[in-house]
Design an enzyme around this catalytic site. Structure first.
Site, PDB file in Angstrom:
ATOM      1  N   THR A  39       1.017  -1.204  -0.109  1.00  0.00           N
ATOM      2  CA  THR A  39       0.152  -0.010   0.056  1.00  0.00           C
ATOM      3  C   THR A  39       0.930   1.067   0.034  1.00  0.00           C
ATOM      4  O   THR A  39       1.729   1.674   1.173  1.00  0.00           O
ATOM      5  CB  THR A  39      -0.828   0.125   1.185  1.00  0.00           C
ATOM      6  OG1 THR A  39      -0.115  -0.039   2.357  1.00  0.00           O
ATOM      7  CG2 THR A  39      -1.927  -0.915   1.175  1.00  0.00           C
ATOM      8  N   GLU A  91      -3.929   4.739   2.730  1.00  0.00           N
ATOM      9  CA  GLU A  91      -2.860   3.730   2.187  1.00  0.00           C
ATOM     10  C   GLU A  91      -3.402   3.396   0.789  1.00  0.00           C
ATOM     11  O   GLU A  91      -4.603   2.542   0.841  1.00  0.00           O
ATOM     12  CB  GLU A  91      -2.892   2.589   3.011  1.00  0.00           C
ATOM     13  CG  GLU A  91      -2.278   3.079   4.267  1.00  0.00           C
ATOM     14  CD  GLU A  91      -1.527   1.866   5.036  1.00  0.00           C
ATOM     15  OE1 GLU A  91      -1.150   0.860   4.434  1.00  0.00           O
ATOM     16  OE2 GLU A  91      -1.804   2.011   6.489  1.00  0.00           O
TER      17      GLU A  91
HETATM   18  P1  ADP Z   1       5.124   1.002   3.523  1.00  0.00           P
HETATM   19  O1  ADP Z   1       4.989   0.467   4.768  1.00  0.00           O
HETATM   20  O2  ADP Z   1       6.554   1.770   3.154  1.00  0.00           O
HETATM   21  O3  ADP Z   1       3.920   1.578   2.602  1.00  0.00           O
HETATM   22  P2  ADP Z   1       4.437  -1.335   1.765  1.00  0.00           P
HETATM   23  O4  ADP Z   1       4.831  -2.923   2.211  1.00  0.00           O
HETATM   24  O5  ADP Z   1       3.060  -1.068   2.084  1.00  0.00           O
HETATM   25  O6  ADP Z   1       5.457  -0.562   2.623  1.00  0.00           O
HETATM   26  O7  ADP Z   1       4.928  -1.147   0.320  1.00  0.00           O
HETATM   27  C1  ADP Z   1       4.365  -0.008  -0.328  1.00  0.00           C
HETATM   28  C2  ADP Z   1       5.521   0.288  -1.388  1.00  0.00           C
HETATM   29  O8  ADP Z   1       5.164  -0.623  -2.477  1.00  0.00           O
HETATM   30  C3  ADP Z   1       4.934   1.425  -2.062  1.00  0.00           C
HETATM   31  O9  ADP Z   1       5.207   2.804  -1.667  1.00  0.00           O
HETATM   32  C4  ADP Z   1       5.435   1.311  -3.466  1.00  0.00           C
HETATM   33  O10 ADP Z   1       6.683   1.955  -3.703  1.00  0.00           O
HETATM   34  C5  ADP Z   1       5.474  -0.166  -3.638  1.00  0.00           C
HETATM   35  N1  ADP Z   1       4.349  -0.873  -4.325  1.00  0.00           N
HETATM   36  C6  ADP Z   1       4.804  -1.867  -5.295  1.00  0.00           C
HETATM   37  N2  ADP Z   1       3.678  -2.372  -6.050  1.00  0.00           N
HETATM   38  C7  ADP Z   1       2.564  -1.561  -5.408  1.00  0.00           C
HETATM   39  C8  ADP Z   1       1.195  -1.574  -5.681  1.00  0.00           C
HETATM   40  N3  ADP Z   1       0.618  -2.462  -6.804  1.00  0.00           N
HETATM   41  N4  ADP Z   1       0.361  -0.515  -5.063  1.00  0.00           N
HETATM   42  C9  ADP Z   1       0.813  -0.030  -4.235  1.00  0.00           C
HETATM   43  N5  ADP Z   1       2.238   0.280  -4.042  1.00  0.00           N
HETATM   44  C10 ADP Z   1       3.282  -0.661  -4.546  1.00  0.00           C
HETATM   45 MG    MG Z   2       2.083   0.542   3.051  1.00  0.00          MG
END
Ligand code: ADP
Ligand code: MG
Length: 157
Positions: A39, A91
């Site tokens: 997200t 998110e």
């Molecule tokens: P965080 O806690 O930093 O948000 P996540 O595990 O939720 O970590 O991963 C989010 C990140 O993954 C996003 O900021 C983006 O860079 C990347 N990402 C890759 N694919 C997707 C997708 N389909 N939708 C949203 N984010 C994605």
């Molecule tokens: Mg996230």
């Protein structure tokens, strides 16, 4: 529990479509990616603009990274634990398999409708199952002319 496969009216109704944009920031590292549902988080200022308009919950709409293709998305709008739950967090899961992360990239989002309220879950499995359903609901709900046309708003051009 069975849920409807499509939600919302035939065309978006006030306050939708609702535009949001900002640079993707790091989230809470809750391990969304490990669950297969990464997200992307928008910065505080971007989220503040929806504060007064929308209640917390799960929403559907369109999202675009770096002025590339416009894709379906589901957004969870909740309370931000970093700010003792005084501010909201947005998110956004984009329904697409990206080759790599896009932290720091410009993300544009148009929220087109509401899916459901937030919920507390007994298990991770139950949470993931509900998000999987949200994704199907979002795809079905966006697959209507009144929602398809949102993809072509000047906002995304
Ligand atoms: P965080 O806690 O930093 O948000 P996540 O595990 O939720 O970590 O991963 C989010 C990140 O993954 C996003 O900021 C983006 O860079 C990347 N990402 C890759 N694919 C997707 C997708 N389909 N939708 C949203 N984010 C994605
Ligand atoms: Mg996230």
């Amino acid at each position: 529990m069975s849920r409807p496969s499509i939600v919302g009216p035939e065309v978006p109704v006030e306050p939708f479509p609702f535009e949001l944009q900002g640079e993707v920031v790091r989230g809470f590292g809750r391990g969304s990616k490990e669950l297969g549902i990464p997200t992307a988080n928008l910065p505080e200022e971007a989220v503040n603009s929806i504060c007064s308009e929308l209640e917390t919950g799960v929403y559907y709409g369109w999202a675009q990274v770096l002025n590339k293709e416009v894709r379906p998305m589901v957004m969870s709008l909740g309370w931000n634990p970093y700010y003792k739950n005084e501010k909201r967090s947005a998110e956004i899961h984009i329904i697409h398999n990206f080759e790599s992360d896009f932290y720091g990239s410009e993300l544009k989002v148009v929220v087109t409708g509401y899916i459901r309220p937030e919920k507390d879950y007994d298990s991770l499995d139950a949470l993931v199952e509900d998000i999987r359903t949200d994704i199907e609901v979002a795809k079905n709900s966006l697959n209507r002319p009144g929602y398809e046309e949102i993809k072509h708003l000047p906002f995304f051009a």
